[in-house]
Write a protein that holds these residues in place. Sequence first.
Motif, PDB file in Angstrom:
ATOM      1  N   LEU A  22       0.825  -1.203   0.000  1.00  0.00           N
ATOM      2  CA  LEU A  22       0.000   0.000   0.000  1.00  0.00           C
ATOM      3  C   LEU A  22       0.863   1.258   0.000  1.00  0.00           C
ATOM      4  CD1 LEU A  22      -2.889  -1.101   2.383  1.00  0.00           C
ATOM      5  CD2 LEU A  22      -2.688  -1.360  -0.101  1.00  0.00           C
ATOM      6  N   GLN A  23       2.027   1.195   0.613  1.00  0.00           N
ATOM      7  CA  GLN A  23       2.955   2.335   0.569  1.00  0.00           C
ATOM      8  C   GLN A  23       3.459   2.555  -0.857  1.00  0.00           C
ATOM      9  OE1 GLN A  23       1.981   3.720   3.659  1.00  0.00           O
ATOM     10  NE2 GLN A  23       3.902   4.697   3.162  1.00  0.00           N
ATOM     11  N   GLU A  24       3.713   1.455  -1.581  1.00  0.00           N
ATOM     12  CA  GLU A  24       4.126   1.572  -2.986  1.00  0.00           C
ATOM     13  C   GLU A  24       3.033   2.257  -3.802  1.00  0.00           C
ATOM     14  OE1 GLU A  24       5.419  -2.080  -4.854  1.00  0.00           O
ATOM     15  OE2 GLU A  24       6.421  -2.695  -3.000  1.00  0.00           O
ATOM     16  N   ILE A  25       1.797   1.845  -3.568  1.00  0.00           N
ATOM     17  CA  ILE A  25       0.665   2.444  -4.270  1.00  0.00           C
ATOM     18  C   ILE A  25       0.564   3.925  -3.913  1.00  0.00           C
ATOM     19  CG2 ILE A  25      -1.856   2.457  -4.482  1.00  0.00           C
ATOM     20  CD1 ILE A  25      -1.706  -0.617  -3.944  1.00  0.00           C
ATOM     21  N   LEU A  26       0.682   4.213  -2.648  1.00  0.00           N
ATOM     22  CA  LEU A  26       0.626   5.593  -2.157  1.00  0.00           C
ATOM     23  C   LEU A  26       1.687   6.457  -2.828  1.00  0.00           C
ATOM     24  CD1 LEU A  26      -0.461   7.621   0.038  1.00  0.00           C
ATOM     25  CD2 LEU A  26       1.314   6.716   1.518  1.00  0.00           C
ATOM     26  N   GLU A  27       2.877   5.934  -2.922  1.00  0.00           N
ATOM     27  CA  GLU A  27       3.992   6.695  -3.487  1.00  0.00           C
ATOM     28  C   GLU A  27       3.893   6.840  -5.003  1.00  0.00           C
ATOM     29  OE1 GLU A  27       7.364   4.635  -1.855  1.00  0.00           O
ATOM     30  OE2 GLU A  27       6.825   5.246   0.192  1.00  0.00           O
ATOM     31  N   SER A  28       3.145   5.951  -5.660  1.00  0.00           N
ATOM     32  CA  SER A  28       3.026   6.060  -7.118  1.00  0.00           C
ATOM     33  C   SER A  28       2.181   7.266  -7.512  1.00  0.00           C
ATOM     34  CB  SER A  28       2.440   4.781  -7.721  1.00  0.00           C
ATOM     35  OG  SER A  28       1.053   4.696  -7.460  1.00  0.00           O
ATOM     36  N   GLY A  29       1.268   7.679  -6.617  1.00  0.00           N
ATOM     37  CA  GLY A  29       0.490   8.890  -6.835  1.00  0.00           C
ATOM     38  C   GLY A  29      -0.397   8.883  -8.057  1.00  0.00           C
ATOM     39  N   ARG A  30      -0.897   7.733  -8.445  1.00  0.00           N
ATOM     40  CA  ARG A  30      -1.779   7.658  -9.616  1.00  0.00           C
ATOM     41  C   ARG A  30      -3.220   7.806  -9.145  1.00  0.00           C
ATOM     42  NH1 ARG A  30       0.631   2.623 -12.886  1.00  0.00           N
ATOM     43  NH2 ARG A  30      -1.050   1.677 -11.727  1.00  0.00           N
ATOM     44  N   TYR A  31      -3.710   9.014  -9.223  1.00  0.00           N
ATOM     45  CA  TYR A  31      -5.044   9.326  -8.728  1.00  0.00           C
ATOM     46  C   TYR A  31      -6.006   9.505  -9.893  1.00  0.00           C
ATOM     47  CZ  TYR A  31      -2.199  10.251  -4.640  1.00  0.00           C
ATOM     48  OH  TYR A  31      -1.307  10.133  -3.614  1.00  0.00           O
ATOM     49  N   TRP A  32      -7.283   9.187  -9.646  1.00  0.00           N
ATOM     50  CA  TRP A  32      -8.289   9.258 -10.685  1.00  0.00           C
ATOM     51  C   TRP A  32      -8.350  10.639 -11.336  1.00  0.00           C
ATOM     52  CZ3 TRP A  32     -10.409   6.722 -14.206  1.00  0.00           C
ATOM     53  CH2 TRP A  32     -11.534   7.199 -14.881  1.00  0.00           C
ATOM     54  N   GLU A  33      -8.267  11.671 -10.536  1.00  0.00           N
ATOM     55  CA  GLU A  33      -8.352  13.020 -11.099  1.00  0.00           C
ATOM     56  C   GLU A  33      -7.276  13.236 -12.160  1.00  0.00           C
ATOM     57  OE1 GLU A  33      -8.011  17.646  -9.659  1.00  0.00           O
ATOM     58  OE2 GLU A  33      -8.639  16.143  -8.208  1.00  0.00           O
ATOM     59  N   ASP A  34      -6.067  12.780 -11.886  1.00  0.00           N
ATOM     60  CA  ASP A  34      -4.963  12.919 -12.846  1.00  0.00           C
ATOM     61  C   ASP A  34      -5.164  12.001 -14.051  1.00  0.00           C
ATOM     62  OD1 ASP A  34      -3.795  14.669 -11.020  1.00  0.00           O
ATOM     63  OD2 ASP A  34      -2.616  13.064 -10.093  1.00  0.00           O
ATOM     64  N   ALA A  85     -14.496   3.928  11.448  1.00  0.00           N
ATOM     65  CA  ALA A  85     -13.561   4.427  12.459  1.00  0.00           C
ATOM     66  C   ALA A  85     -12.116   4.194  12.004  1.00  0.00           C
ATOM     67  CB  ALA A  85     -13.821   3.746  13.806  1.00  0.00           C
ATOM     68  N   GLU A  86     -11.864   3.019  11.444  1.00  0.00           N
ATOM     69  CA  GLU A  86     -10.526   2.727  10.935  1.00  0.00           C
ATOM     70  C   GLU A  86     -10.184   3.633   9.762  1.00  0.00           C
ATOM     71  OE1 GLU A  86      -9.913  -1.480  10.245  1.00  0.00           O
ATOM     72  OE2 GLU A  86     -10.886  -1.965  12.150  1.00  0.00           O
ATOM     73  N   GLU A  87     -11.150   3.814   8.861  1.00  0.00           N
ATOM     74  CA  GLU A  87     -10.929   4.697   7.708  1.00  0.00           C
ATOM     75  C   GLU A  87     -10.606   6.115   8.176  1.00  0.00           C
ATOM     76  OE1 GLU A  87     -13.585   6.659   4.194  1.00  0.00           O
ATOM     77  OE2 GLU A  87     -14.004   4.565   4.676  1.00  0.00           O
ATOM     78  N   ASP A  88     -11.349   6.605   9.167  1.00  0.00           N
ATOM     79  CA  ASP A  88     -11.092   7.952   9.692  1.00  0.00           C
ATOM     80  C   ASP A  88      -9.687   8.052  10.276  1.00  0.00           C
ATOM     81  OD1 ASP A  88     -13.653   8.674   8.932  1.00  0.00           O
ATOM     82  OD2 ASP A  88     -14.473   8.627  10.973  1.00  0.00           O
ATOM     83  N   GLU A  96      -3.280  10.557   4.802  1.00  0.00           N
ATOM     84  CA  GLU A  96      -3.829  11.914   4.862  1.00  0.00           C
ATOM     85  C   GLU A  96      -3.607  12.734   3.595  1.00  0.00           C
ATOM     86  OE1 GLU A  96      -2.056  14.302   7.947  1.00  0.00           O
ATOM     87  OE2 GLU A  96      -0.073  13.518   7.505  1.00  0.00           O
ATOM     88  N   ASP A  97      -2.573  12.440   2.835  1.00  0.00           N
ATOM     89  CA  ASP A  97      -2.281  13.216   1.629  1.00  0.00           C
ATOM     90  C   ASP A  97      -2.893  12.627   0.363  1.00  0.00           C
ATOM     91  OD1 ASP A  97      -0.807  15.075   3.088  1.00  0.00           O
ATOM     92  OD2 ASP A  97       1.026  13.885   2.922  1.00  0.00           O
ATOM     93  N   VAL A  98      -3.706  11.595   0.516  1.00  0.00           N
ATOM     94  CA  VAL A  98      -4.314  10.926  -0.627  1.00  0.00           C
ATOM     95  C   VAL A  98      -5.730  11.466  -0.812  1.00  0.00           C
ATOM     96  CG1 VAL A  98      -5.025   8.684  -1.557  1.00  0.00           C
ATOM     97  CG2 VAL A  98      -2.956   8.861  -0.147  1.00  0.00           C
ATOM     98  N   ARG A 103      -8.189   7.360  -1.042  1.00  0.00           N
ATOM     99  CA  ARG A 103      -7.917   7.246   0.399  1.00  0.00           C
ATOM    100  C   ARG A 103      -8.811   6.165   1.018  1.00  0.00           C
ATOM    101  NH1 ARG A 103      -8.597  12.455   1.779  1.00  0.00           N
ATOM    102  NH2 ARG A 103     -10.834  12.164   1.891  1.00  0.00           N
ATOM    103  N   GLN A 104     -10.086   6.155   0.622  1.00  0.00           N
ATOM    104  CA  GLN A 104     -11.011   5.148   1.138  1.00  0.00           C
ATOM    105  C   GLN A 104     -10.590   3.745   0.684  1.00  0.00           C
ATOM    106  OE1 GLN A 104     -15.032   5.367  -0.378  1.00  0.00           O
ATOM    107  NE2 GLN A 104     -15.857   4.230   1.359  1.00  0.00           N
ATOM    108  N   LEU A 105     -10.163   3.633  -0.559  1.00  0.00           N
ATOM    109  CA  LEU A 105      -9.726   2.343  -1.096  1.00  0.00           C
ATOM    110  C   LEU A 105      -8.496   1.833  -0.347  1.00  0.00           C
ATOM    111  CD1 LEU A 105     -10.020   0.139  -3.275  1.00  0.00           C
ATOM    112  CD2 LEU A 105      -8.613   1.576  -4.759  1.00  0.00           C
ATOM    113  N   LEU A 106      -7.507   2.699  -0.136  1.00  0.00           N
ATOM    114  CA  LEU A 106      -6.305   2.294   0.596  1.00  0.00           C
ATOM    115  C   LEU A 106      -6.641   1.929   2.038  1.00  0.00           C
ATOM    116  CD1 LEU A 106      -3.715   4.879  -0.751  1.00  0.00           C
ATOM    117  CD2 LEU A 106      -3.685   2.396  -1.103  1.00  0.00           C
ATOM    118  N   ALA A 107      -7.511   2.692   2.673  1.00  0.00           N
ATOM    119  CA  ALA A 107      -7.890   2.407   4.061  1.00  0.00           C
ATOM    120  C   ALA A 107      -8.603   1.057   4.156  1.00  0.00           C
ATOM    121  CB  ALA A 107      -8.767   3.525   4.617  1.00  0.00           C
ATOM    122  N   LEU A 108      -9.483   0.764   3.202  1.00  0.00           N
ATOM    123  CA  LEU A 108     -10.182  -0.521   3.220  1.00  0.00           C
ATOM    124  C   LEU A 108      -9.190  -1.665   3.020  1.00  0.00           C
ATOM    125  CD1 LEU A 108     -12.755  -2.215   3.349  1.00  0.00           C
ATOM    126  CD2 LEU A 108     -12.969  -1.889   0.862  1.00  0.00           C
TER     127      LEU A 108
END
Length: 137
Positions: A22-34, A85-88, A96-98, A103-108
């Motif tokens: 998940l950290q790898e995914i986070l660092e790749s920064g491929r977001y839907w908006e982009d 609660a976990e997602e929050d 927090e920066d996603v 962010r919801q997908l990574l938290a799940l």
Amino acid sequence: MSIANNNSGDDHSVDITPIPLLQEILESGRYWEDLSTKYGVTNPDPPWKITLETTCDLLAADSCVKPYEEVDLDSCALPSLERRAEEDELSETIYEDVPFPERQLLALAHSMIKRGLLDESELSERMKELEKRFNSA
């Protein structure tokens, strides 16, 4: 992971230890908006958002329609109040920066891996299969 959560407002604790995949995914920064902008897609919601919401509902079973005190916690894999609660908590810490809904997908995924509902290596293999399929089209 220890979770104590009920309507009385008891504290809960979430294992926020980073998960390498998940950290790898986070660092790749491929977001839907982009990605949607890059490929000219005008829909503001990613195509996987409905699947994400459905997965959350299925994991929650009847905990998303009953008052918490009436939920048989053995009847659901991830009760809705606990997942939220976990997602929050995860949204305020390691994700927090996603942007939402990534962010919801990574938290799940984080919650499911920490609970043993999803295996990190199996998720990694599935992601590789999907990437290969998408790139071959």
